[in-house]
Write an enzyme that holds these catalytic residues in place. Structure first.
Site, short mmCIF file in Angstrom:
data_model
loop_
_atom_site.label_atom_id
_atom_site.label_comp_id
_atom_site.label_asym_id
_atom_site.label_seq_id
_atom_site.Cartn_x
_atom_site.Cartn_y
_atom_site.Cartn_z
N CYS A 1 14.67 -21.34 50.44
CA CYS A 1 14.51 -22.15 49.22
C CYS A 1 13.06 -22.49 48.92
O CYS A 1 12.49 -22.04 47.93
CB CYS A 1 15.30 -23.46 49.38
SG CYS A 1 17.04 -23.21 49.63
N1 SAJ Z 1 9.60 -29.05 56.43
C1 SAJ Z 1 8.41 -29.67 56.80
N2 SAJ Z 1 8.29 -31.01 56.60
C2 SAJ Z 1 9.30 -31.75 56.04
C3 SAJ Z 1 10.49 -31.11 55.67
C4 SAJ Z 1 10.62 -29.76 55.87
O1 SAJ Z 1 7.49 -29.02 57.29
O2 SAJ Z 1 9.13 -32.98 55.91
C5 SAJ Z 1 9.73 -27.61 56.61
C6 SAJ Z 1 10.89 -27.21 57.49
O3 SAJ Z 1 10.48 -27.14 58.84
C7 SAJ Z 1 11.27 -25.83 56.94
C8 SAJ Z 1 10.92 -25.95 55.46
O4 SAJ Z 1 10.01 -27.05 55.34
O5 SAJ Z 1 10.49 -24.82 57.53
C9 SAJ Z 1 12.13 -26.18 54.57
O6 SAJ Z 1 12.80 -27.29 55.11
P1 SAJ Z 1 13.93 -28.08 54.25
O7 SAJ Z 1 14.28 -29.31 55.01
O8 SAJ Z 1 13.51 -28.23 52.85
O9 SAJ Z 1 15.18 -27.14 54.40
P2 SAJ Z 1 15.74 -26.05 53.42
O10 SAJ Z 1 14.75 -25.02 53.05
O11 SAJ Z 1 17.01 -25.60 54.05
O12 SAJ Z 1 16.03 -26.86 52.09
C10 SAJ Z 1 17.34 -27.16 51.77
C11 SAJ Z 1 17.32 -27.36 50.30
N3 SAJ Z 1 18.67 -27.39 49.83
C12 SAJ Z 1 18.97 -26.68 48.73
O13 SAJ Z 1 18.16 -26.04 48.13
C13 SAJ Z 1 20.38 -26.72 48.31
C14 SAJ Z 1 16.64 -28.67 49.94
O14 SAJ Z 1 16.86 -28.96 48.53
C15 SAJ Z 1 17.19 -29.79 50.75
O15 SAJ Z 1 16.54 -31.00 50.39
C16 SAJ Z 1 16.94 -29.48 52.22
O16 SAJ Z 1 17.73 -28.32 52.50
C17 SAJ Z 1 17.37 -30.62 53.11
O17 SAJ Z 1 17.19 -31.79 52.68
O18 SAJ Z 1 17.82 -30.33 54.21
#
Ligand code: SAJ
Length: 428
Positions: free
Chosen positions: A269
């Protein structure tokens, strides 16, 4: 407008185009509430596994697929003829970047597959993440090649997917579902359909607003993570503990939302969605979307920054990176995930390898084939920890023995603030 063909409590047929982490959970839910469901996927191997009741999606137990098959209300197929007679079709196909450019080829293919099977009163909903204008300017015309008119003879809508793989709290059913339609009548049909599937639907006035909603959600995350990453680099040089500042800022009950720095941003995403938005802005308006471009630069740079910090840490002990034994903990893109798409861990491994380090990596969630060729896959052990010149925590899966990591490591570079402060631990 002819009477729409939707009646959940009869034999309404739903076609779900794409049986991946979005399409398969939706298909199973549609079966549960009484629809006859055709799960269409062009990947014959996926279809064969589904036909045997075997799920490849971590949030969908194989037992759910078997039960759907036993009900006789689920047909996995790669034969487009099976799409005939649908009342509602939901498109949940990938929308990747190809050479940095939005790739809508899967949506085009799905639209071309559905067009011959459109009938008066049917409804097509796009869920794939895309830039504003895709539904009305690309998909609707594709479907009108049937000779039927979108918004007049049949309904078209957009509803962004909000599936968060592995999230046990927020599921397909209890996550509010944004819905939209080309016309008010189409919105009503799309909303009625999703009201049979999820706890709460949120109607917006147009498909472009719904398309932008999803991109807004993920661009917001991407930019704020980049802010934390750039701040982490500055705080380190300033000798200030950013992690403690984040903890204390998180006590503010309003007006602050916690994000954390990390080794980079992976997944299907965040590294992709914001670039759909910046591409559309550039193409339509000729303007750069500077926040997105800067966030991409900062987040893409993080593996290089981590490699730099490792070099400095080894240097402090008069140890060269060349020949150093580095143990990398976690290669998946985020904690407790089996997914390594766009993950920063493999990028870091390649950088360390380029410095001639002896790179070894642990990740119980990934298959051997997911490990880069430059890496030796090992299991987490006291010996591996003790023999490493430096251990770097990239993805802090809960399943790893963090007490042993803290006790047995000579030196740890912790990009996730997983370990408690200790003389042998350094944070991003
Ligand atoms: N990450 C960081 N710092 C943070 C949060 C995430 O470095 O504070 C990194 C994670 O390690 C990862 C990447 O960013 O490598 C993405 O992490 P993510 O928590 O955004 O996970 P995703 O990519 O699975 O995002 C999904 C998304 N869901 C949808 O698109 C339906 C996002 O909108 C959600 O908010 C997220 O999951 C979630 O909250 O878990």
């Amino acid at each position: 407008m002819p009477e729409d063909r939707l009646n959940a409590h009869s034999t309404s047929t739903v076609v779900v185009m794409g049986q991946g982490y979005v399409g398969l959970p939706l298909a199973m839910r549609a079966v549960d509430v009484g629809y006859r469901v055709v799960g269409y996927d062009t990947d014959i191997h996926r279809v064969q596994r589904l036909a045997k009741g075997d799920s490849y999606i971590e949030d969908v137990p194989s037992s759910d697929v078997s039960r759907a098959l036993d009900f006789g209300s689920y047909l996995p197929t790669s034969n487009s003829v099976d799409c005939a007679g649908f009342d509602v079709a939901v498109i949940t196909v990938p929308t990747p970047l190809t050479d940095g450019i939005p790739d809508l080829s899967y949506i085009v293919s799905a639209g071309q597959t559905l067009a011959p099977h459109l009938r008066a009163g049917t409804c097509v909903v796009l869920e794939s993440t895309t830039y504003p204008g895709t539904t009305s300017e690309l998909l609707a015309p594709l479907l009108e090649s049937s000779g039927l008119r979108a918004g007049i003879d049949f309904h078209v809508g957009y509803s962004p997917e909000r599936i968060d793989p592995g999230n046990k709290t927020w599921t397909f059913v209890n996550t509010p579902k944004v819905v939209s339609g080309l016309t008010p009548a189409s919105l009503a049909v799309v909303q009625r359909f999703y009201d049979t599937l999820v706890d709460r639907t949120v109607a917006v006035s147009g498909v472009k607003e719904a398309e932008l909603t999803k991109l807004l959600e993920n661009t917001f995350r991407h930019v704020n993570i980049a802010l934390m990453n750039e701040l982490a680099m500055f705080a380190s040089d300033l000798g200030v503990d950013l992690w403690e500042a984040i903890d204390s800022a998180s006590t503010k009950p309003y007006g602050f939302m916690r994000f954390e720095p990390g080794p980079g941003v992976g997944g299907h995403c965040l590294p992709v969605d914001p670039s759909y938005l910046s591409w559309k802005v550039k193409r339509a308006l000729g303007s750069p979307f500077r926040f997105v471009e800067l966030a991409n630069d900062v987040n893409d740079h993080m593996p290089n920054y981590v490699a730099h910090r490792i070099t400095v840490s080894l240097n402090r002990e008069r140890r060269a990176m060349n020949g150093a034994r580095i143990l990398v903990l976690g290669l998946a893109y985020k904690r407790n995930s089996h997914d390594d798409r766009e993950a920063p861990g493999p990028v870091l491994c390649a950088l360390l390898d380029a410095f001639r380090a002896d790179v070894r990596a642990v990740d119980p969630f990934l298959d051997d084939s997911d490990f880069p060729a430059c890496v030796t896959r090992v299991d987490l052990s006291a010996e591996e920890l003790e023999r490493a010149d430096l251990v770097v925590i990239v993805t802090d899966h809960d399943a790893l023995d963090w007490d042993m990591v803290a006790r047995r490591s000579n030196r740890v570079f912790d990009t996730r603030h997983r370990l408690k402060p200790a003389p042998n631990v350094e944070y991003l």
